[in-house]
Write an enzyme that holds these catalytic residues in place. Sequence first.
Site, short mmCIF file in Angstrom:
data_model
loop_
_atom_site.label_atom_id
_atom_site.label_comp_id
_atom_site.label_asym_id
_atom_site.label_seq_id
_atom_site.Cartn_x
_atom_site.Cartn_y
_atom_site.Cartn_z
N ARG A 88 0.88 -1.19 -0.10
CA ARG A 88 0.06 -0.07 0.00
C ARG A 88 0.80 1.15 0.06
NH1 ARG A 88 -5.00 -2.75 2.45
NH2 ARG A 88 -6.47 -1.00 2.63
N ARG A 127 -22.04 -2.11 3.53
CA ARG A 127 -21.39 -3.66 3.80
C ARG A 127 -21.80 -4.17 5.06
NH1 ARG A 127 -15.25 -4.66 2.55
NH2 ARG A 127 -15.08 -2.66 3.83
#
Length: 214
Positions: A88, A127
């Site tokens: 990342r 979600r």
Amino acid sequence: MRLIFLGAPGSGKGTQSKLLIEKHEIPQLSTGDMLRKAVQDKTEVGILAKSFMDKGELVPDSVMAGVIKDRLQEDDCRNGFILDGFPRTTVQADTLGNLFEENNLKLDAVVYLEIDQAKLVKRLSGRRICSKCGTEYHLEFKIPQNSGRCDQDGEELLHRSDDHEDQIVKRLETYNEQTLPLVEYYSKKDLLKTIAAEGKMNEITQRIEDSLNL
Ligand code: AP5
């Protein structure tokens, strides 16, 4: 097959990795899942990681290097893997490159899931995840049959602590500042496969498989 899945929070890295590992029998190495497990187990890494994750920030590169090095040495990685959420940062990408070199491994491709970020707050805030088996639902796109309960085992569905609007906005900022430069990093190495990550989940899987000639 050794792949990296790269993309903004909510771009579908986890969803698409899970669909591909079932077909190709390789593990999904999700650093987010590993860190959430460490937080739950209250390990040294978990206690440290929690403060960063709660704020939508990245866990320090030095910690992540240890996490990924240990995981790559496990037996199930021998025939390949999908890295979901690692690297990342460019420091993490360099660390990974060194680990591959030391172990004579070849990275086959970096699948970049490209998406309009305006759509991601809705995707992530909707979600829900089963507290027992981890099956994922979405309040609009994948609705459970009984509200708030998992279709598989009837257990309660949870809202991830970083899936609230403030944290999602911060995660997207962090992504744009620290992770997006990896698109150029891997493009220069001629490893990048850019995939349009909007539309039906199975259509996106097909695009990925076509781009990788699977
Ligand atoms: P992590 O768990 O990796 O979170 P993330 O990157 O923010 O990833 P998400 O799981 O939220 O998104 P995704 O792209 O996997 O999308 P998904 O398929 O789930 O990391 C959490 C935290 O851990 C980080 O913020 C950081 O603090 C830390 N961390 C992790 N790795 C680190 C590292 N390497 N270095 C430092 N820190 C690290 O889909 C999202 C939703 O959209 C789901 O509800 C899904 O059902 C839905 N959806 C997916 N595809 C579609 C579609 N085509 N149409 C409609 N809905 C869809």
